[in-house]
Design an enzyme around this catalytic site. Structure first.
Site, PDB file in Angstrom:
ATOM      1  N   HIS A  80       0.852  -1.187   0.000  1.00  0.00           N
ATOM      2  CA  HIS A  80       0.000   0.000   0.000  1.00  0.00           C
ATOM      3  C   HIS A  80       0.885   1.233   0.000  1.00  0.00           C
ATOM      4  O   HIS A  80       1.973   1.234   0.592  1.00  0.00           O
ATOM      5  CB  HIS A  80      -0.883  -0.011   1.259  1.00  0.00           C
ATOM      6  CG  HIS A  80      -1.334   1.351   1.706  1.00  0.00           C
ATOM      7  ND1 HIS A  80      -0.658   2.081   2.673  1.00  0.00           N
ATOM      8  CD2 HIS A  80      -2.372   2.119   1.299  1.00  0.00           C
ATOM      9  CE1 HIS A  80      -1.277   3.238   2.842  1.00  0.00           C
ATOM     10  NE2 HIS A  80      -2.312   3.293   2.029  1.00  0.00           N
TER      11      HIS A  80
ATOM     12  N   ASN B 159       0.468   5.829  -0.222  1.00  0.00           N
ATOM     13  CA  ASN B 159      -0.417   6.985  -0.279  1.00  0.00           C
ATOM     14  C   ASN B 159       0.410   8.246  -0.085  1.00  0.00           C
ATOM     15  O   ASN B 159       1.311   8.271   0.761  1.00  0.00           O
ATOM     16  CB  ASN B 159      -1.478   6.871   0.828  1.00  0.00           C
ATOM     17  CG  ASN B 159      -2.289   8.140   1.000  1.00  0.00           C
ATOM     18  OD1 ASN B 159      -1.938   9.000   1.795  1.00  0.00           O
ATOM     19  ND2 ASN B 159      -3.365   8.246   0.257  1.00  0.00           N
TER      20      ASN B 159
ATOM     21  N   ARG C 228      -0.484  12.618   0.028  1.00  0.00           N
ATOM     22  CA  ARG C 228      -1.653  13.492   0.033  1.00  0.00           C
ATOM     23  C   ARG C 228      -1.302  14.909   0.488  1.00  0.00           C
ATOM     24  O   ARG C 228      -0.285  15.136   1.160  1.00  0.00           O
ATOM     25  CB  ARG C 228      -2.741  12.909   0.941  1.00  0.00           C
ATOM     26  CG  ARG C 228      -2.271  12.685   2.366  1.00  0.00           C
ATOM     27  CD  ARG C 228      -3.247  11.837   3.167  1.00  0.00           C
ATOM     28  NE  ARG C 228      -2.734  11.577   4.515  1.00  0.00           N
ATOM     29  CZ  ARG C 228      -1.935  10.556   4.822  1.00  0.00           C
ATOM     30  NH1 ARG C 228      -1.568   9.707   3.899  1.00  0.00           N
ATOM     31  NH2 ARG C 228      -1.504  10.404   6.062  1.00  0.00           N
TER      32      ARG C 228
ATOM     33  N   HIS D 280      12.850  -1.399   3.473  1.00  0.00           N
ATOM     34  CA  HIS D 280      13.196  -0.379   4.468  1.00  0.00           C
ATOM     35  C   HIS D 280      14.430   0.424   4.056  1.00  0.00           C
ATOM     36  O   HIS D 280      14.529   1.609   4.388  1.00  0.00           O
ATOM     37  CB  HIS D 280      13.389  -1.031   5.836  1.00  0.00           C
ATOM     38  CG  HIS D 280      12.098  -1.253   6.551  1.00  0.00           C
ATOM     39  ND1 HIS D 280      11.521  -0.307   7.363  1.00  0.00           N
ATOM     40  CD2 HIS D 280      11.242  -2.309   6.541  1.00  0.00           C
ATOM     41  CE1 HIS D 280      10.377  -0.765   7.835  1.00  0.00           C
ATOM     42  NE2 HIS D 280      10.180  -1.980   7.349  1.00  0.00           N
TER      43      HIS D 280
ATOM     44  N   GLY E 214     -18.694  11.971   2.708  1.00  0.00           N
ATOM     45  CA  GLY E 214     -19.544  11.747   1.549  1.00  0.00           C
ATOM     46  C   GLY E 214     -18.757  11.410   0.305  1.00  0.00           C
ATOM     47  O   GLY E 214     -19.150  11.753  -0.808  1.00  0.00           O
TER      48      GLY E 214
ATOM     49  N   ARG F 120     -16.720   8.985  -2.568  1.00  0.00           N
ATOM     50  CA  ARG F 120     -17.207   8.004  -3.541  1.00  0.00           C
ATOM     51  C   ARG F 120     -16.863   6.605  -3.036  1.00  0.00           C
ATOM     52  O   ARG F 120     -15.701   6.215  -3.000  1.00  0.00           O
ATOM     53  CB  ARG F 120     -16.562   8.270  -4.893  1.00  0.00           C
ATOM     54  CG  ARG F 120     -17.069   7.393  -6.015  1.00  0.00           C
ATOM     55  CD  ARG F 120     -16.504   7.886  -7.336  1.00  0.00           C
ATOM     56  NE  ARG F 120     -17.062   7.147  -8.450  1.00  0.00           N
ATOM     57  CZ  ARG F 120     -16.508   6.061  -8.993  1.00  0.00           C
ATOM     58  NH1 ARG F 120     -15.368   5.598  -8.504  1.00  0.00           N
ATOM     59  NH2 ARG F 120     -17.070   5.460 -10.025  1.00  0.00           N
TER      60      ARG F 120
END
Length: 299
Positions: A106, A108, A110, A145, A258, A260
């Site tokens: 995974h 991410n 942002r 790592h 709210g 998707r």
């Protein structure tokens, strides 16, 4: 000076480059794109690759969404932000390989801004990547790592240890008393280097994912496995589902704001299983996994 457009441009390019790298590695399946808009503001593009030669399912999503009021999950630790309007953008991905010897992973990255009239905007970056092997191999864990450490080192020697520990703490399932995998990096609320260097920090993490993960895929994709390994992989995927639906802040934020639903739940594996009272056979490869599901220094 904060520049939303340059961050968005980078994130769109990152989604493209990661998808290209995964398609090249799979060499059979390709990503299907679903472009969407959000009623309250914003939208995104969700890309899913399914039933490939290597990847049973891989989802790589970009979103840029906004709202007039922050949801509870975003203000729980920062109550002073309650009532502010907000914008969030990011790239998030989860990869579920077919071969149980290839770890799930995974990542991410942002960017978040909370705004209020006549006040300075509050902004921060976040992100990271982590590895969830079912049949861990030390060489792979160390490689993952090492790439994470090397991505952090230009910004300060302390960052890898700090955000490695944060990853171990975040991806922990209290009801199972185990970590989700062998960790990686996790950072949030990051703005301490000023906009330009904080943005560069996020970019370093985003750019490190492919070199951290793809060499592991390449080493393990041809390993022979049978029904026993497949059943154990599906059983352990259940833990992934438990974490994402019960504890993951991104999932909770998406649902509470709210978002998707199809895109938020894109991280779910295509198949998973639960078995009441399962205990792996003593001294087996399956039993060995438990040794890896607690924080460890890999370097």
């Amino acid at each position: 000076m904060m520049d939303f457009h340059v961050v968005k441009s980078y994130l769109l390019g990152l989604q493209d480059s990661i998808c290209q790298a995964l398609e090249a590695e799979d060499a059979q399946a390709s990503f299907q794109q679903d472009q969407w808009e959000r009623e309250e503001g914003g939208g995104g593009r969700s890309r899913v690759m399914a039933d490939g030669a290597v990847f049973e399912k891989a989802g790589v999503g970009f979103s840029h969404v906004m709202g007039s009021k922050l949801p509870p999950s975003a203000t729980a630790s920062r109550p002073e932000l309650a009532g502010r309007s907000w914008q969030a953008m990011g790239v998030s991905l989860v990869i579920h390989p077919e071969n149980p010897y290839v770890p799930t992973s995974h990542a991410n990255v942002r960017f978040f801004v909370a705004e209020k009239e006549e006040e300075e905007p509050v902004w921060w970056f976040g992100g990271g990547f982590d590895l969830t092997p079912f049949y861990p191999i030390d060489e792979d864990c160390e490689h993952f790592h090492r790439v994470a450490r090397d991505a952090m080192s230009p910004f300060g020697s302390h960052y890898y240890a700090k955000y490695k520990a944060a990853c171990d703490a975040y991806f922990y399932l209290p009801h199972r008393d185990e970590t989700r995998g062998i960790g990686g990096l996790f950072f949030d609320d990051f703005n301490e280097l000023g906009f330009d260097q904080s943005f560069a920090f996020m970019q370093a993490v985003g750019d490190a994912f492919v070199p951290a993960y793809v060499p592991i895929v390449r080493r393990r994709r041809e390993m022979t496995y049978g029904m026993r390994e497949r059943e154990f992989q599906l059983y352990r995927r259940g833990r992934y589902v438990e974490f994402n639906l019960v504890y993951d802040r991104g999932t909770l934020f998406g649902l509470q704001s709210g978002g998707r639903t199809e895109s938020i739940l894109m991280s779910m594996p295509p198949l998973a299983r639960w078995e009441y009272g399962y205990v792996p056979e003593a001294q087996s490869d399956e039993a060995r996994l438990a040794q890896y599901l607690k924080p460890r220094d890999w370097l």
